[in-house]
Design a protein around this motif. Structure first.
Motif, mmCIF file in Angstrom:
data_model
loop_
_atom_site.group_PDB
_atom_site.id
_atom_site.type_symbol
_atom_site.label_atom_id
_atom_site.label_comp_id
_atom_site.label_asym_id
_atom_site.label_seq_id
_atom_site.Cartn_x
_atom_site.Cartn_y
_atom_site.Cartn_z
ATOM 1 N N VAL A 42 58.477 30.996 80.239
ATOM 2 C CA VAL A 42 59.280 32.213 80.459
ATOM 3 C C VAL A 42 60.565 31.932 81.222
ATOM 4 O O VAL A 42 61.304 32.846 81.566
ATOM 5 N N GLY A 43 60.827 30.653 81.517
ATOM 6 C CA GLY A 43 62.083 30.308 82.152
ATOM 7 C C GLY A 43 62.061 30.298 83.663
ATOM 8 O O GLY A 43 63.109 30.296 84.309
ATOM 9 N N GLY A 44 60.859 30.291 84.277
ATOM 10 C CA GLY A 44 60.759 30.229 85.735
ATOM 11 C C GLY A 44 60.544 31.590 86.365
ATOM 12 O O GLY A 44 60.635 32.631 85.711
ATOM 13 N N LEU A 45 60.243 31.575 87.669
ATOM 14 C CA LEU A 45 59.996 32.797 88.427
ATOM 15 C C LEU A 45 60.898 32.849 89.655
ATOM 16 O O LEU A 45 61.181 31.819 90.272
ATOM 17 N N ASP A 46 61.322 34.058 89.998
ATOM 18 C CA ASP A 46 62.125 34.270 91.203
ATOM 19 C C ASP A 46 61.231 34.791 92.317
ATOM 20 O O ASP A 46 60.546 35.806 92.157
ATOM 21 N N LEU A 47 61.247 34.104 93.459
ATOM 22 C CA LEU A 47 60.440 34.486 94.611
ATOM 23 C C LEU A 47 61.264 34.349 95.882
ATOM 24 O O LEU A 47 62.206 33.556 95.940
ATOM 25 N N VAL A 48 60.889 35.128 96.890
ATOM 26 C CA VAL A 48 61.448 34.964 98.225
ATOM 27 C C VAL A 48 60.373 34.298 99.078
ATOM 28 O O VAL A 48 59.323 34.876 99.327
ATOM 29 N N GLU B 54 60.233 47.584 107.623
ATOM 30 C CA GLU B 54 60.682 48.820 107.012
ATOM 31 C C GLU B 54 62.034 48.601 106.345
ATOM 32 O O GLU B 54 62.882 47.853 106.821
ATOM 33 N N GLY B 55 62.247 49.259 105.224
ATOM 34 C CA GLY B 55 63.543 49.207 104.566
ATOM 35 C C GLY B 55 63.739 47.984 103.690
ATOM 36 O O GLY B 55 64.822 47.746 103.197
ATOM 37 N N THR B 56 62.693 47.174 103.478
ATOM 38 C CA THR B 56 62.850 46.000 102.641
ATOM 39 C C THR B 56 63.204 46.392 101.218
ATOM 40 O O THR B 56 62.794 47.437 100.730
ATOM 41 N N ASP B 57 63.972 45.560 100.559
ATOM 42 C CA ASP B 57 64.398 45.851 99.201
ATOM 43 C C ASP B 57 63.628 45.018 98.189
ATOM 44 O O ASP B 57 64.070 44.780 97.089
ATOM 45 N N TYR B 58 62.462 44.548 98.599
ATOM 46 C CA TYR B 58 61.657 43.746 97.708
ATOM 47 C C TYR B 58 60.794 44.648 96.838
ATOM 48 O O TYR B 58 60.325 45.693 97.270
ATOM 49 N N ALA B 59 60.545 44.199 95.595
ATOM 50 C CA ALA B 59 59.650 44.941 94.717
ATOM 51 C C ALA B 59 58.211 44.794 95.198
ATOM 52 O O ALA B 59 57.387 45.666 94.993
ATOM 53 N N ILE C 117 55.622 36.352 104.568
ATOM 54 C CA ILE C 117 54.977 35.227 103.901
ATOM 55 C C ILE C 117 55.674 34.952 102.574
ATOM 56 O O ILE C 117 56.078 33.843 102.287
ATOM 57 N N CYS C 118 55.818 35.988 101.764
ATOM 58 C CA CYS C 118 56.509 35.835 100.483
ATOM 59 C C CYS C 118 56.832 37.210 99.936
ATOM 60 O O CYS C 118 56.301 38.221 100.399
ATOM 61 N N ALA C 119 57.720 37.256 98.955
ATOM 62 C CA ALA C 119 58.127 38.521 98.368
ATOM 63 C C ALA C 119 58.628 38.295 96.956
ATOM 64 O O ALA C 119 59.027 37.189 96.585
ATOM 65 N N VAL C 120 58.580 39.367 96.171
ATOM 66 C CA VAL C 120 59.136 39.367 94.815
ATOM 67 C C VAL C 120 60.415 40.184 94.852
ATOM 68 O O VAL C 120 60.380 41.363 95.224
ATOM 69 N N PRO C 121 61.571 39.595 94.536
ATOM 70 C CA PRO C 121 62.835 40.345 94.622
ATOM 71 C C PRO C 121 62.942 41.408 93.555
ATOM 72 O O PRO C 121 62.263 41.355 92.550
#
Length: 497
Positions: free
Chosen positions: A296-302, A478-483, A493-497
């Motif tokens: 799928v061309g890779g994954l984007d993670l924070v 609070e207020g994070t813009d992560y999905a 720890i980690c997040a999905v943008p």
């Protein structure tokens, strides 16, 4: 117009002067591009031309109708499109359309009587005709190829069993991340999440269960209760992530219609823990997952914390650094599996982020553009008992859930101790969560009673803003813009943008 004397038919190029012959040749070819059959109506077999033109109009009308149906009832359309019989018919239609359109171009070039025009025009018209054939027939053949790949994936992955309706208005689907690497005996289901979605509104809840949960008493009437009336209770040897392997090793003790006893045993264990009836499961293999991420061309993670690749019995070969990362399959797999310097709950959090990233980033455009690659690996990565007939309904529900409200609760420390807990408390938290209780775990009430006003509560629960399609698990800021994000008292720890 410039006609030659004595001409009797407009279809005859002899009626035109050389300059108009050139125009006529171009017109016949270009008409075939924008309105297949028009060239035959004007200068050839009119019956054939009318058939081709009517077919083209019908195809455009069906495409417009499909677009309208998608806007009104996407689930209905997805249910049809996902059916193997429809995909097979669509492949045949693409191939026949490609062959027929190519024939119309060749016939248009014949009708153009290129021998009656200059050599330069003849070569240029022939070249443009070939390019038009590649553009049209080539596109249709590519569509047939991608559709066949999709059909193969559907037939390979999705079960042919009967569909199951919602229970008390909800679909409950168990999401399993399995790890059966070469360094492990059997399959261990290290990531276990239960998605519960309101069938009408799409409002959803996601419950995470620790792999080392013990003391599971199965529900009366279930297969596992018959096999283990005293429950899965033998200390550290009886953890939640070991039930799958036990079921696989005792497959002969399950009903014959159970195709995956390990998954069935795991479903019944999570049903006992949650108090919910589970209709389906979907299991992602973390080893085959590496190939899927590349497909799928890779994954984007924070990435929240520096994570080693290696450790334990192998040397550390590198590090995954904090911050936004675009990971290929090799790095995504290491990020999901790395144990060095981390707790089981950190690893669970990373695996949850990786699985969530895959779900969020598998948009229709990616699936279409990479359908062949996805189909080639899907059977070795994803296993599920969702029937293909339910893909439309569940796909429509997934779109609602993505745009709606989602609450997540992780049954891990400090919310519960997986080795010592009150099953009824878990049931109560699950029931409150799906009922819409803003504080299902009682964390806010406890903090208020104790006078604690920490900006980073430790309760493993999170809640999204209505309509945002975003969720925060544990104590994300609070207020994070992560999905989707997972944090603890030490930070992200980690997040999905």
């Amino acid at each position: 117009m410039e006609f030659r004397r004595g001409a009797t038919s407009l279809a005859d190029p002899e009626i035109f002067t050389p300059r108009l012959r050139r125009r006529r040749a171009w017109t016949l070819v270009l008409l075939t591009l924008v309105a297949p059959g028009s060239a035959q109506i004007a200068a050839g077999n009119r019956a054939l031309g009318r058939f081709a033109l009517r077919t083209a109009v019908l195809v455009v009308a069906l495409a417009l109708l499909a677009g309208i149906i998608y806007l009104v009832s996407p689930g209905f359309l997805l249910g049809i499109v996902a059916a193997p019989w429809f995909l097979g018919a669509l492949v045949a239609a693409f191939v026949l359309g490609a062959v027929f359109w190519a024939y119309l171009f060749l016939d248009a070039m014949r009708l153009a009587r290129l021998s009656r025009v200059g050599a330069g025009t003849r070569r240029l018209v022939a070249l443009v005709t070939v390019l038009c054939m590649v553009l049209t027939s080539g596109t249709l053949l590519t569509g047939a190829w991608l559709t066949w790949a999709g059909r193969t994936a559907v037939r390979t992955v999705f079960d042919a069993q009967d569909s199951r309706g919602p229970v008390e208005g909800r679909y409950n689907i168990l999401l399993i991340g399995s790890d059966g690497g070469s360094d492990r005996v059997g399959v261990r289901t290290d990531t276990l999440m239960l998605a519960s979605v309101d069938a009408a509104t799409g409002r959803s809840a996601l419950f995470g269960f620790a792999r080392d949960t013990e003391n599971i008493d199965f529900r009366p009437g279930s297969t596992m209760h018959r096999l283990m009336p005293e429950g899965w209770n033998c200390g550290d040897q009886c953890l939640l992530n070991g039930i799958y392997q036990w079921g696989s090793e005792h497959a002969d003790q399950f009903p014959k219609d159970v195709k995956n006893p390990g998954a069935e045993a795991t479903k019944e264990a999570v049903e006992a823990l949650s108090g919910l009836d589970i209709q389906y499961y979907a299991m992602v293999d973390l080893v085959g997952f590496r190939r899927f991420v590349d497909a799928v061309g890779g994954l984007d993670l924070v990435v929240g914390r520096r994570t080693p690749m290696g450790g334990g019995t192998s040397r550390i070969s590198g590090w995954i650094e904090p911050g936004e990362q675009h990971m290929d399959g090799y790095h995504a797999l290491w990020y999901a599996r790395s144990r060095e310097g981390a707790s089981n709950y950190d690893r669970m959090a990373r695996q949850k982020c990786v699985m969530t990233a895959m779900l969020h980033q598998l948009n229709p455009q990616t699936v279409v553009l990479r359908a062949q690659d996805i189909a080639a690996v899907s059977g070795s990565v994803l296993e599920t008992d969702v029937p293909s007939g339910d893909l439309g309904r569940l796909g429509s529900l997934a779109m609602k859930a993505r745009d709606g409200e989602m609450t997540t609760v992780n049954f891990t420390p400090p919310l519960i101790q997986p080795w010592r807990y009150d099953p009824q408390r878990i049931h109560d938290i699950v029931a409150k969560t799906i009922a819409g209780d803003p504080d299902p775990t009682g964390a806010k009430a406890s903090a208020s009673a104790s006078g604690a006003g920490s900006p980073k509560p430790r309760a493993s629960t999170g809640r999204s803003t209505r309509g945002s399609g975003k969720a925060t698990s544990s104590s994300a800021d609070e207020g994070t813009d992560y999905a989707f994000s997972v944090s603890d008292s030490a930070g992200l720890i980690c997040a999905v943008p």
